[in-house]
Design a protein around this motif. Structure first.
Motif, PDB file in Angstrom:
ATOM      1  N   ILE A 196      -5.921  13.282 -68.228  1.00 28.45           N
ATOM      2  CA  ILE A 196      -5.911  12.114 -67.347  1.00 28.45           C
ATOM      3  C   ILE A 196      -4.588  11.379 -67.547  1.00 28.45           C
ATOM      4  O   ILE A 196      -4.287  10.909 -68.641  1.00 28.45           O
ATOM      5  N   LYS A 197      -3.789  11.298 -66.491  1.00 31.17           N
ATOM      6  CA  LYS A 197      -2.477  10.668 -66.558  1.00 31.17           C
ATOM      7  C   LYS A 197      -2.425   9.316 -65.846  1.00 31.17           C
ATOM      8  O   LYS A 197      -1.550   8.517 -66.122  1.00 31.17           O
ATOM      9  N   ILE A 201     -13.651   5.389 -74.831  1.00 38.13           N
ATOM     10  CA  ILE A 201     -13.316   6.514 -73.943  1.00 38.13           C
ATOM     11  C   ILE A 201     -12.328   6.067 -72.873  1.00 38.13           C
ATOM     12  O   ILE A 201     -11.356   6.776 -72.558  1.00 38.13           O
ATOM     13  N   ILE A 202     -12.552   4.878 -72.293  1.00 40.71           N
ATOM     14  CA  ILE A 202     -11.663   4.391 -71.235  1.00 40.71           C
ATOM     15  C   ILE A 202     -10.276   4.080 -71.802  1.00 40.71           C
ATOM     16  O   ILE A 202      -9.259   4.326 -71.152  1.00 40.71           O
ATOM     17  N   ARG A 203     -10.253   3.553 -73.021  1.00 43.98           N
ATOM     18  CA  ARG A 203      -8.979   3.182 -73.631  1.00 43.98           C
ATOM     19  C   ARG A 203      -8.117   4.411 -73.920  1.00 43.98           C
ATOM     20  O   ARG A 203      -6.904   4.409 -73.681  1.00 43.98           O
ATOM     21  N   LYS A 204      -8.729   5.459 -74.430  1.00 39.55           N
ATOM     22  CA  LYS A 204      -8.007   6.700 -74.728  1.00 39.55           C
ATOM     23  C   LYS A 204      -8.787   7.881 -74.154  1.00 39.55           C
ATOM     24  O   LYS A 204      -9.504   8.578 -74.875  1.00 39.55           O
ATOM     25  N   PRO A 205      -8.659   8.109 -72.849  1.00 40.85           N
ATOM     26  CA  PRO A 205      -9.498   9.129 -72.193  1.00 40.85           C
ATOM     27  C   PRO A 205      -9.186  10.561 -72.595  1.00 40.85           C
ATOM     28  O   PRO A 205      -9.994  11.451 -72.335  1.00 40.85           O
ATOM     29  N   ASN A 206      -8.031  10.797 -73.216  1.00 46.46           N
ATOM     30  CA  ASN A 206      -7.659  12.174 -73.572  1.00 46.46           C
ATOM     31  C   ASN A 206      -7.777  12.467 -75.068  1.00 46.46           C
ATOM     32  O   ASN A 206      -7.460  13.574 -75.500  1.00 46.46           O
ATOM     33  N   ASP A 207      -8.248  11.501 -75.846  1.00 48.14           N
ATOM     34  CA  ASP A 207      -8.356  11.680 -77.290  1.00 48.14           C
ATOM     35  C   ASP A 207      -9.809  11.924 -77.690  1.00 48.14           C
ATOM     36  O   ASP A 207     -10.728  11.256 -77.181  1.00 48.14           O
ATOM     37  N   ASN A 208     -10.017  12.850 -78.606  1.00 50.75           N
ATOM     38  CA  ASN A 208     -11.350  13.108 -79.182  1.00 50.75           C
ATOM     39  C   ASN A 208     -12.409  13.300 -78.104  1.00 50.75           C
ATOM     40  O   ASN A 208     -13.515  12.740 -78.191  1.00 50.75           O
ATOM     41  N   VAL A 209     -12.087  14.073 -77.079  1.00 47.55           N
ATOM     42  CA  VAL A 209     -12.991  14.237 -75.941  1.00 47.55           C
ATOM     43  C   VAL A 209     -14.323  14.850 -76.380  1.00 47.55           C
ATOM     44  O   VAL A 209     -15.399  14.355 -76.029  1.00 47.55           O
ATOM     45  N   LEU A 237     -17.220  10.445 -66.492  1.00 51.34           N
ATOM     46  CA  LEU A 237     -16.209  10.292 -67.533  1.00 51.34           C
ATOM     47  C   LEU A 237     -15.607  11.611 -67.979  1.00 51.34           C
ATOM     48  O   LEU A 237     -14.420  11.697 -68.299  1.00 51.34           O
ATOM     49  N   PHE A 238     -16.416  12.664 -68.009  1.00 52.95           N
ATOM     50  CA  PHE A 238     -15.952  13.922 -68.582  1.00 52.95           C
ATOM     51  C   PHE A 238     -15.782  15.041 -67.554  1.00 52.95           C
ATOM     52  O   PHE A 238     -15.549  16.185 -67.926  1.00 52.95           O
ATOM     53  N   SER A 239     -15.888  14.701 -66.272  1.00 53.45           N
ATOM     54  CA  SER A 239     -15.753  15.739 -65.237  1.00 53.45           C
ATOM     55  C   SER A 239     -14.362  16.353 -65.225  1.00 53.45           C
ATOM     56  O   SER A 239     -14.196  17.536 -64.924  1.00 53.45           O
ATOM     57  N   ALA A 240     -13.333  15.537 -65.551  1.00 53.52           N
ATOM     58  CA  ALA A 240     -11.967  16.063 -65.524  1.00 53.52           C
ATOM     59  C   ALA A 240     -11.674  16.943 -66.728  1.00 53.52           C
ATOM     60  O   ALA A 240     -10.773  17.785 -66.677  1.00 53.52           O
ATOM     61  N   HIS A 241     -12.408  16.753 -67.798  1.00 50.48           N
ATOM     62  CA  HIS A 241     -12.128  17.477 -69.037  1.00 50.48           C
ATOM     63  C   HIS A 241     -12.941  18.769 -69.180  1.00 50.48           C
ATOM     64  O   HIS A 241     -12.472  19.716 -69.804  1.00 50.48           O
ATOM     65  N   VAL A 274     -10.001  11.909 -59.894  1.00 48.79           N
ATOM     66  CA  VAL A 274      -9.048  11.890 -61.006  1.00 48.79           C
ATOM     67  C   VAL A 274      -7.834  12.757 -60.684  1.00 48.79           C
ATOM     68  O   VAL A 274      -6.684  12.366 -60.957  1.00 48.79           O
ATOM     69  N   GLU A 275      -8.060  13.934 -60.112  1.00 43.73           N
ATOM     70  CA  GLU A 275      -6.940  14.805 -59.738  1.00 43.73           C
ATOM     71  C   GLU A 275      -6.035  14.118 -58.728  1.00 43.73           C
ATOM     72  O   GLU A 275      -4.798  14.221 -58.810  1.00 43.73           O
ATOM     73  N   SER A 276      -6.641  13.415 -57.759  1.00 39.03           N
ATOM     74  CA  SER A 276      -5.844  12.696 -56.756  1.00 39.03           C
ATOM     75  C   SER A 276      -5.030  11.573 -57.398  1.00 39.03           C
ATOM     76  O   SER A 276      -3.844  11.397 -57.094  1.00 39.03           O
ATOM     77  N   LEU A 277      -5.661  10.821 -58.312  1.00 40.05           N
ATOM     78  CA  LEU A 277      -4.941   9.746 -58.999  1.00 40.05           C
ATOM     79  C   LEU A 277      -3.816  10.311 -59.860  1.00 40.05           C
ATOM     80  O   LEU A 277      -2.726   9.729 -59.926  1.00 40.05           O
ATOM     81  N   ASN A 278      -4.073  11.436 -60.505  1.00 40.52           N
ATOM     82  CA  ASN A 278      -3.031  12.064 -61.327  1.00 40.52           C
ATOM     83  C   ASN A 278      -1.837  12.485 -60.474  1.00 40.52           C
ATOM     84  O   ASN A 278      -0.681  12.310 -60.872  1.00 40.52           O
TER      85      ASN A 278
END
Length: 376
Positions: free
Chosen positions: A5-6, A53-61, A94-98, A150-154
């Protein structure tokens, strides 16, 4: 993990609102005070986890997903309402992108099976198959839509970052072009006007020795004037070829083209002028650091410091760059960083990156050797 998530969209308000709605519903439909007291710690643990999770969406998924899954299952036997399954829909968002779609669907089915099992074997209620089917379909479609969103926002975020990088590169090229013209003009002054003034000074020096007595003073004045002009030309050429003009002008334009990133440049006041080849390398380093910060971080500021230990004769030029985003791992060497290493190696310098208190520090060291060949 499938995607990163970028984007910088803030989902805290909607997430807290959803959490609050579920919490109120669960408390309202729970007749037992003891059950309510058991629920509340679980609810607040879920809130704490959601904010993390919102604060660091790519950490410790994987860890966050497992914790959220367990907290949802702990909440099932403590409430009488199916609205608790909103947490299942939030989980899929929350986890659909991961997660891969099959993994996400498996988690949803596992939660539904857990909920149905608790109804049948713990509370001895009839399983509402239609309700579970509706919630399951809702959660799956919610996950699919969230993944596309999420893909569109990225993509939008990456497009903006690419545009900023392109504008910075354009300004860099304009400044470099202007600087090259300035250097070409200084060379012309040195090669053409400087040589002619030198010849004039030599001729006037010869003339004042042969001139009659009544012309001596005039010839001496002309000779002194030619010497002063020659000294001024040499001073102008030296200042044009060997100062901080290239660095300051180019970096000022570069900073101006990145309004989303506050850039500051600090040059030690006692630092003597840099040779052109070192100045060019410093500019390339700064451009690469700003570009990488825009592309790969959510930093809002970057500080660049240019210094040299004047007490040591052979001390190198040191350039340090540090942005204000927290980092946990060193960046991978892409084409830009590899090119930076190659450029610095040609000057017998050193380029390093290290982590200090979750801050990424990039450092460039170049020997202060005026005879080093220029690098384009």
């Amino acid at each position: 993990m499938q995607n990163t998530i970028k984007h910088t969209a803030d989902w805290r308000l909607s997430t807290v609102a959803s959490w609050l709605a579920v919490t109120i519903a669960c408390v309202f439909y729970t007749p037992s005070t003891l059950t309510i007291l058991l629920q509340l710690p679980v609810h607040f643990l879920i809130l704490f986890l959601l904010l993390a999770i919102i604060r660091k969406p790519n950490d410790n998924v994987a860890l966050y997903a497992s914790g959220y899954f367990l907290l949802i299952t702990c909440l099932f036997p403590l409430t009488n309402t199916s609205l608790v399954l909103i947490h299942m829909a939030m989980f899929s968002s929350l986890f659909s992108a991961h997660f891969k779609p099959a993994t996400l669907i498996g988690c949803i089915l596992a939660l539904l099976a857990t909920y149905g099992g608790i109804l049948q074997f713990y509370t001895h209620e009839t399983i509402p198959w239609v309700t579970l089917a509706i919630w399951g379909v809702f959660a799956i479609f919610n996950g699919i839509l969230s993944r596309r969103f999420v893909e569109s926002l990225n993509m939008h975020y990456q497009s903006r970052q690419n545009y900023k990088e392109l504008k910075a590169t354009q300004n860099m090229m304009k400044a470099m072009s202007a600087e090259q013209e300035r250097l070409a003009l200084s060379r012309e002054l040195h090669d053409s006007l400087g040589h002619k003034l030198t010849a004039l000074s030599i001729n006037l020096d010869f003339l004042k020795r042969k001139a009659p007595q009544e012309m001596t003073e005039t010839v001496n004045q002309c000779h002194a004037l030619s010497q002063e002009i020659l000294a001024e030309v040499r001073q102008i050429v030296s200042a044009q070829r060997n100062d901080f003009g290239l660095i300051k002008t180019t970096l000022t334009d570069l900073f101006r083209s990145t309004p989303s990133l506050k850039c500051t440049l600090e040059i030690s006041p006692n630092l003597e002028p840099l040779p052109q080849h070192i100045g060019l390398c410093v500019i390339r380093f700064c451009q690469e650091m700003i570009s990488n910060t825009l592309k790969h971080t959510n930093a809002s500021a970057i500080d660049i410091v240019l210094s040299r230990d004047e007490t040591e004769k052979d001390a190198p030029i040191v350039v340090t760059a540090m942005h204000n985003a927290r980092e946990s791992v060193l960046p991978k060497l892409g084409n830009g960083l590899k090119g930076m290493n190659e450029r610095v190696a040609m000057l017998d310098g050193e380029f390093t990156q290290r982590l200090l208190n979750n801050a990424l520090i990039s450092e460039l060291k170049i020997p202060f050797n005026r005879s080093t060949p220029e690098v384009a």
